[in-house]
Design a protein around this motif. Structure first.
Motif, PDB file in Angstrom:
ATOM      1  N   HIS A  60      47.734  30.615  41.576  1.00 51.96           N
ATOM      2  CA  HIS A  60      46.925  30.816  42.792  1.00 51.96           C
ATOM      3  C   HIS A  60      46.711  32.309  43.058  1.00 51.96           C
ATOM      4  O   HIS A  60      46.885  32.793  44.172  1.00 51.96           O
ATOM      5  CB  HIS A  60      47.559  30.132  44.008  1.00 51.96           C
ATOM      6  CG  HIS A  60      47.808  28.685  43.808  1.00 51.96           C
ATOM      7  ND1 HIS A  60      46.800  27.752  43.833  1.00 51.96           N
ATOM      8  CD2 HIS A  60      48.947  28.004  43.555  1.00 51.96           C
ATOM      9  CE1 HIS A  60      47.316  26.554  43.608  1.00 51.96           C
ATOM     10  NE2 HIS A  60      48.612  26.686  43.430  1.00 51.96           N
ATOM     11  N   VAL A  61      46.349  33.013  41.992  1.00 54.82           N
ATOM     12  CA  VAL A  61      46.104  34.448  42.051  1.00 54.82           C
ATOM     13  C   VAL A  61      44.686  34.674  41.536  1.00 54.82           C
ATOM     14  O   VAL A  61      44.257  34.023  40.584  1.00 54.82           O
ATOM     15  CB  VAL A  61      47.131  35.204  41.171  1.00 54.82           C
ATOM     16  CG1 VAL A  61      46.840  36.687  41.125  1.00 54.82           C
ATOM     17  CG2 VAL A  61      48.547  34.949  41.658  1.00 54.82           C
ATOM     18  N   SER A  62      43.967  35.593  42.157  1.00 53.02           N
ATOM     19  CA  SER A  62      42.599  35.870  41.718  1.00 53.02           C
ATOM     20  C   SER A  62      42.593  36.382  40.277  1.00 53.02           C
ATOM     21  O   SER A  62      43.591  36.924  39.796  1.00 53.02           O
ATOM     22  CB  SER A  62      41.951  36.911  42.636  1.00 53.02           C
ATOM     23  OG  SER A  62      42.555  38.173  42.434  1.00 53.02           O
ATOM     24  N   MET A  63      41.467  36.227  39.613  1.00 48.26           N
ATOM     25  CA  MET A  63      41.351  36.714  38.232  1.00 48.26           C
ATOM     26  C   MET A  63      41.562  38.228  38.139  1.00 48.26           C
ATOM     27  O   MET A  63      42.266  38.681  37.227  1.00 48.26           O
ATOM     28  CB  MET A  63      40.002  36.315  37.623  1.00 48.26           C
ATOM     29  CG  MET A  63      40.007  34.928  37.007  1.00 48.26           C
ATOM     30  SD  MET A  63      41.263  34.708  35.729  1.00 48.26           S
ATOM     31  CE  MET A  63      40.670  35.822  34.464  1.00 48.26           C
ATOM     32  N   PRO A  64      40.998  39.034  39.065  1.00 45.54           N
ATOM     33  CA  PRO A  64      41.269  40.475  38.967  1.00 45.54           C
ATOM     34  C   PRO A  64      42.770  40.797  39.090  1.00 45.54           C
ATOM     35  O   PRO A  64      43.288  41.633  38.342  1.00 45.54           O
ATOM     36  CB  PRO A  64      40.478  41.079  40.130  1.00 45.54           C
ATOM     37  CG  PRO A  64      39.374  40.102  40.370  1.00 45.54           C
ATOM     38  CD  PRO A  64      39.971  38.751  40.075  1.00 45.54           C
ATOM     39  N   ASN A  65      43.471  40.126  39.998  1.00 46.17           N
ATOM     40  CA  ASN A  65      44.912  40.364  40.142  1.00 46.17           C
ATOM     41  C   ASN A  65      45.680  39.860  38.919  1.00 46.17           C
ATOM     42  O   ASN A  65      46.643  40.492  38.476  1.00 46.17           O
ATOM     43  CB  ASN A  65      45.449  39.725  41.409  1.00 46.17           C
ATOM     44  CG  ASN A  65      45.062  40.500  42.646  1.00 46.17           C
ATOM     45  OD1 ASN A  65      44.678  41.661  42.580  1.00 46.17           O
ATOM     46  ND2 ASN A  65      45.153  39.859  43.797  1.00 46.17           N
ATOM     47  N   THR A  66      45.249  38.724  38.376  1.00 46.77           N
ATOM     48  CA  THR A  66      45.882  38.195  37.169  1.00 46.77           C
ATOM     49  C   THR A  66      45.715  39.196  36.029  1.00 46.77           C
ATOM     50  O   THR A  66      46.677  39.506  35.326  1.00 46.77           O
ATOM     51  CB  THR A  66      45.282  36.827  36.786  1.00 46.77           C
ATOM     52  OG1 THR A  66      45.520  35.908  37.849  1.00 46.77           O
ATOM     53  CG2 THR A  66      45.889  36.294  35.495  1.00 46.77           C
ATOM     54  N   SER A  67      44.510  39.701  35.845  1.00 52.20           N
ATOM     55  CA  SER A  67      44.255  40.679  34.784  1.00 52.20           C
ATOM     56  C   SER A  67      45.102  41.931  34.970  1.00 52.20           C
ATOM     57  O   SER A  67      45.665  42.457  34.003  1.00 52.20           O
ATOM     58  CB  SER A  67      42.774  41.064  34.758  1.00 52.20           C
ATOM     59  OG  SER A  67      41.996  39.950  34.382  1.00 52.20           O
ATOM     60  N   ARG A  68      45.219  42.395  36.207  1.00 52.11           N
ATOM     61  CA  ARG A  68      46.023  43.590  36.493  1.00 52.11           C
ATOM     62  C   ARG A  68      47.494  43.349  36.138  1.00 52.11           C
ATOM     63  O   ARG A  68      48.141  44.175  35.498  1.00 52.11           O
ATOM     64  CB  ARG A  68      45.863  43.965  37.965  1.00 52.11           C
ATOM     65  CG  ARG A  68      46.552  45.228  38.371  1.00 52.11           C
ATOM     66  CD  ARG A  68      46.255  45.690  39.799  1.00 52.11           C
ATOM     67  NE  ARG A  68      45.842  44.659  40.728  1.00 52.11           N
ATOM     68  CZ  ARG A  68      44.576  44.440  41.150  1.00 52.11           C
ATOM     69  NH1 ARG A  68      43.594  45.175  40.706  1.00 52.11           N
ATOM     70  NH2 ARG A  68      44.302  43.485  42.015  1.00 52.11           N
ATOM     71  N   GLU A  69      48.026  42.186  36.524  1.00 55.18           N
ATOM     72  CA  GLU A  69      49.426  41.880  36.237  1.00 55.18           C
ATOM     73  C   GLU A  69      49.650  41.703  34.733  1.00 55.18           C
ATOM     74  O   GLU A  69      50.674  42.133  34.201  1.00 55.18           O
ATOM     75  CB  GLU A  69      49.884  40.637  36.993  1.00 55.18           C
ATOM     76  CG  GLU A  69      49.911  40.802  38.509  1.00 55.18           C
ATOM     77  CD  GLU A  69      50.767  41.964  38.997  1.00 55.18           C
ATOM     78  OE1 GLU A  69      51.830  42.243  38.394  1.00 55.18           O
ATOM     79  OE2 GLU A  69      50.380  42.601  39.992  1.00 55.18           O
ATOM     80  N   LEU A  70      48.695  41.101  34.047  1.00 56.84           N
ATOM     81  CA  LEU A  70      48.820  40.947  32.592  1.00 56.84           C
ATOM     82  C   LEU A  70      48.795  42.303  31.893  1.00 56.84           C
ATOM     83  O   LEU A  70      49.521  42.514  30.918  1.00 56.84           O
ATOM     84  CB  LEU A  70      47.727  40.027  32.049  1.00 56.84           C
ATOM     85  CG  LEU A  70      47.896  38.549  32.386  1.00 56.84           C
ATOM     86  CD1 LEU A  70      46.655  37.760  31.975  1.00 56.84           C
ATOM     87  CD2 LEU A  70      49.149  37.982  31.734  1.00 56.84           C
TER      88      LEU A  70
END
Length: 145
Positions: A60-70
């Motif tokens: 339940h995390v936005s794609m931009p935040n997911t990309s940043r965390e990855l």
């Protein structure tokens, strides 16, 4: 069977599962990663390979935040991306050997806590629980369509 009552049992069960997960994983994560990063690594560990969009949907995390965390996890050498052989546009995420070692260590701690929780159960009770897990897995969590 009353399906509303069954649903209420599901709600109570999933709430209890969440609480047990919190109890079993409390303090397990490395100080080098955030709780969200740990959750992402845990998801990757049990579901790999996964796409960034699967991580985004599940966490339940936005794609931009997911990309940043990855990107942060990749910089820490805990996971990596690779391209699908059949579709070069599709990217998958997998744990690196270091990420796998981190999660193995975490899962060992969780297993020790789980073993402590079930230590006084009889073989019959453990067999019942194992059967219940199998039924839930096949009928509720991963039903065949």
């Amino acid at each position: 069977m009353d399906q509303t009552a069954l649903f209420q049992k599901l709600v109570a069960f999933t709430s209890a599962v969440y609480q047990v997960k919190c109890d079993l994983t409390k303090g397990v994560k490395s100080d080098e990663i955030t709780p969200l990063q740990y959750s992402i690594l845990e998801y990757i560990a049990v579901s790999q390979p996964v796409t960034p969009s699967q991580i985004s949907d599940c966490m339940h995390v936005s794609m931009p935040n997911t990309s940043r965390e990855l990107k942060k996890l990749t910089a820490k050498n805990l996971c990596g991306r690779f391209t699908a052989a059949d579709d070069r546009r599709k990217q998958y995420i997998r744990l690196s050997p270091e990420g796998q070692a981190l999660m193995n260590e975490s899962f060992q701690q969780i297993e020790a806590r789980f073993r402590q929780r079930i230590k006084d159960m009889s073989e019959e009770e453990l067999a019942e629980i194992s059967h219940a897990f199998d039924v839930l897995h096949t009928k509720v969590f991963h039903p065949r369509t």
